[in-house]
Design a protein around this motif. Structure first.
Motif, PDB file in Angstrom:
ATOM      1  N   ALA A  50       2.027  -9.224  -1.699  1.00 40.45           N
ATOM      2  CA  ALA A  50       2.137  -7.905  -2.316  1.00 40.45           C
ATOM      3  C   ALA A  50       1.064  -6.988  -1.744  1.00 40.45           C
ATOM      4  O   ALA A  50       0.007  -7.440  -1.299  1.00 40.45           O
ATOM      5  CB  ALA A  50       1.982  -8.012  -3.828  1.00 40.45           C
ATOM      6  N   ASP A  51       1.368  -5.709  -1.756  1.00 36.50           N
ATOM      7  CA  ASP A  51       0.413  -4.698  -1.312  1.00 36.50           C
ATOM      8  C   ASP A  51       0.019  -3.835  -2.502  1.00 36.50           C
ATOM      9  O   ASP A  51       0.880  -3.350  -3.241  1.00 36.50           O
ATOM     10  CB  ASP A  51       1.021  -3.797  -0.233  1.00 36.50           C
ATOM     11  N   TYR A  52      -1.278  -3.651  -2.655  1.00 37.48           N
ATOM     12  CA  TYR A  52      -1.820  -2.807  -3.722  1.00 37.48           C
ATOM     13  C   TYR A  52      -2.478  -1.598  -3.077  1.00 37.48           C
ATOM     14  O   TYR A  52      -2.956  -1.673  -1.939  1.00 37.48           O
ATOM     15  CB  TYR A  52      -2.841  -3.581  -4.558  1.00 37.48           C
ATOM     16  N   PHE A  53      -2.500  -0.502  -3.794  1.00 37.62           N
ATOM     17  CA  PHE A  53      -3.137   0.707  -3.288  1.00 37.62           C
ATOM     18  C   PHE A  53      -4.135   1.220  -4.302  1.00 37.62           C
ATOM     19  O   PHE A  53      -3.798   1.451  -5.460  1.00 37.62           O
ATOM     20  CB  PHE A  53      -2.096   1.786  -2.981  1.00 37.62           C
ATOM     21  N   LEU A  54      -5.370   1.349  -3.831  1.00 36.01           N
ATOM     22  CA  LEU A  54      -6.412   2.013  -4.608  1.00 36.01           C
ATOM     23  C   LEU A  54      -6.308   3.485  -4.247  1.00 36.01           C
ATOM     24  O   LEU A  54      -6.369   3.850  -3.072  1.00 36.01           O
ATOM     25  CB  LEU A  54      -7.791   1.460  -4.227  1.00 36.01           C
ATOM     26  N   ARG A  55      -6.106   4.328  -5.237  1.00 39.83           N
ATOM     27  CA  ARG A  55      -5.869   5.759  -5.002  1.00 39.83           C
ATOM     28  C   ARG A  55      -6.926   6.578  -5.725  1.00 39.83           C
ATOM     29  O   ARG A  55      -7.229   6.333  -6.885  1.00 39.83           O
ATOM     30  CB  ARG A  55      -4.479   6.132  -5.482  1.00 39.83           C
ATOM     31  N   ILE A  56      -7.472   7.549  -5.003  1.00 33.87           N
ATOM     32  CA  ILE A  56      -8.470   8.443  -5.578  1.00 33.87           C
ATOM     33  C   ILE A  56      -7.997   9.876  -5.366  1.00 33.87           C
ATOM     34  O   ILE A  56      -7.684  10.273  -4.232  1.00 33.87           O
ATOM     35  CB  ILE A  56      -9.846   8.230  -4.917  1.00 33.87           C
TER      36      ILE A  56
END
Length: 115
Positions: A50-56
């Motif tokens: 799985a791919d996770y994205f940390l978003r700011i």
């Protein structure tokens, strides 16, 4: 999932410096318009495929985003898992190993922006 313990919220930086330090840490400025920008960091979970994205999120306080001198302030940091064909699910649980990487990147970004 909004990362409530993020120390980034409210930090300010000019666009040129923010782009430089986020790129150094592996973030990409994907979505942007004249008054806001989104910085994403892809975190791969090879164990679960799985791919996770940390978003700011960042918003312009003064100037316009195309100017390197525009001053931006950071908003919430949040993380989600990528879904097919596109999109992010912010409600799914985040594995501890992924959360640890996200927390480390947030701490590094905070340190670079506070120098």
């Amino acid at each position: 999932m909004i990362i409530e313990t993020s120390s980034l919220k409210g930090l300010k930086s000019d666009l040129a410096h923010l782009d430089e330090v986020t790129t150094q840490l592996g973030f990409v400025r994907w979505q942007w318009e004249y008054y806001r920008a989104t910085y994403d960091l892809k975190i791969e979970d090879t164990a679960n495929q799985a791919d996770y994205f940390l978003r700011i999120n960042a918003r312009v306080e003064s100037g316009k985003l195309e100017s390197p001198y525009a001053v931006l302030y950071l908003e919430d940091a949040y993380i989600g898992v990528a879904t097919f064909p596109h999109g992010l699910d912010y409600e799914s649980p985040i594995p501890e190993a992924i959360r640890k990487i996200a927390d480390q990147k947030i701490a590094q970004l905070h340190q670079l922006l506070s120098e």
